[in-house]
Structures are given as structure tokens and as C-alpha cells.
Design a protein around this motif. Sequence first.
Motif, PDB file in Angstrom:
ATOM      1  N   LEU A  58     -64.078 -20.761  34.550  1.00 45.37           N
ATOM      2  CA  LEU A  58     -63.983 -21.315  35.894  1.00 45.37           C
ATOM      3  C   LEU A  58     -65.311 -21.965  36.247  1.00 45.37           C
ATOM      4  N   VAL A  59     -65.261 -23.210  36.678  1.00 41.43           N
ATOM      5  CA  VAL A  59     -66.449 -23.964  37.063  1.00 41.43           C
ATOM      6  C   VAL A  59     -66.475 -24.068  38.581  1.00 41.43           C
ATOM      7  N   LYS A  60     -67.596 -23.737  39.178  1.00 39.59           N
ATOM      8  CA  LYS A  60     -67.739 -23.848  40.626  1.00 39.59           C
ATOM      9  C   LYS A  60     -67.858 -25.335  40.967  1.00 39.59           C
ATOM     10  N   PRO A  61     -66.917 -25.886  41.720  1.00 37.40           N
ATOM     11  CA  PRO A  61     -66.933 -27.323  42.017  1.00 37.40           C
ATOM     12  C   PRO A  61     -68.250 -27.805  42.637  1.00 37.40           C
ATOM     13  N   LEU A  66     -69.160 -31.495  43.768  1.00 33.26           N
ATOM     14  CA  LEU A  66     -67.864 -31.671  44.439  1.00 33.26           C
ATOM     15  C   LEU A  66     -67.861 -30.786  45.685  1.00 33.26           C
ATOM     16  N   ASN A  67     -68.394 -31.329  46.778  1.00 32.00           N
ATOM     17  CA  ASN A  67     -68.653 -30.554  47.986  1.00 32.00           C
ATOM     18  C   ASN A  67     -67.532 -30.591  49.008  1.00 32.00           C
ATOM     19  N   ILE A  95     -57.427 -34.465  41.743  1.00 36.05           N
ATOM     20  CA  ILE A  95     -56.338 -33.540  42.055  1.00 36.05           C
ATOM     21  C   ILE A  95     -56.380 -32.397  41.053  1.00 36.05           C
ATOM     22  N   VAL A  96     -56.555 -31.170  41.565  1.00 34.94           N
ATOM     23  CA  VAL A  96     -56.632 -30.009  40.686  1.00 34.94           C
ATOM     24  C   VAL A  96     -55.384 -29.128  40.766  1.00 34.94           C
ATOM     25  N   TYR A 112     -60.614 -32.070  45.012  1.00 37.84           N
ATOM     26  CA  TYR A 112     -62.059 -31.919  45.133  1.00 37.84           C
ATOM     27  C   TYR A 112     -62.698 -33.292  45.049  1.00 37.84           C
ATOM     28  N   CYS A 113     -63.616 -33.574  45.984  1.00 38.27           N
ATOM     29  CA  CYS A 113     -64.335 -34.850  46.014  1.00 38.27           C
ATOM     30  C   CYS A 113     -65.815 -34.611  46.250  1.00 38.27           C
TER      31      CYS A 113
END
Length: 171
Positions: A58-61, A66-67, A95-96, A112-113
Motif C-alpha cells: 500500500l502506497v500512501k497517496p 496526491l493531496n 481513478i483508483v 486521487y489528484c
Amino acid sequence: MTPQIIDKTDQKILSLLVKNARMPFLEIARICGVSGAAIHQRVKKLEANGVITGSRILVKPQALGLNVCAFMSVSLSEANKYPQVIEAFRKIPEIVECHFVTGKYTLMVKIYCLDNDHLMEVLLNTIQKIPYVQSTDTQISLEQAIERQVWVKGYGGADLPDGGYQGPAED
């Protein structure tokens, strides 16, 4: 999918792997009181039966810049064009998640953007230009208060997950 029948040892294995998918089988075996080979066989069986569908990092956005996390409800002009819209959504890296939902809208999408400008770009110049996307309604997440996997035990309510709801909180 039909729920699988799993015993207490399988439940323990799953609860350990949900907390740490990289936990060595020998450590799980020690905790469960069985051999490493037994853990290996049980995990393979859980995979074969579709209970375990894989493991992932799992990658922290926010670590990638990606705030902005947003949820977008999407209405389609023609409901039977759902597969075409999903195929177009698969090509949008922002789109996740995408869910077919009940209610006023057809789809619920998690995006996420980098920032609000990036979100607006994706919304106006990508998503709203997809054929059969009739309208969208976007909510920006201010904070993710809870993130977790499904719990393993007690779907009937007898065994709540660690930290699960036990009644009103006490201070």
C-alpha cells in the motif's frame, strides 16, 4: 461468491496476514501452534478457494504528492453502456476505485489528484467527455478517518474484530 467455511486456525491465519501480509509462515505457524508446512497448505487452499485474492504493497497517496482525494458520483445517459464507461475509466490513472451503485447515480468513483486544479482537469477534460457520462457530482475528502481491511471473525456478531464496536465509547 459463496462464503467459504473456515475454521479457527484459518481465521487466525487470515487475521495475522491482514495485519501484516509479509509475516513469515514460520512465525504464523508458531503463533497458531502448527507446522510451517500446514500454514503453507492452508494459505494455498485459501487462495485456491478465493478467500485470499493476493497481497499488495500500500502506497500512501500523499507521499507521491496526491493531496486531493475525491469521490465522484456519475450518472449515465444510457445504463446499458456501463461496460464502455468502465473501460474508459480503466484508462484514467487517477481513478483508483469504481463501484456500480444503487440510488440516484450509476457509479461511484474514487480519485486521487495532485491538487484541485488537477482534479478539475480530470473532471472537465477527461471524465465528462466520456460518451454516455451524463452528469457528475464530486465531493472532496477532507480527511480519511478510517482505513482498514475487512475483519476476519464474527460476521454473525459474536466475535468482533480487534478494536471493533463494543457499545458507547467511554472516556
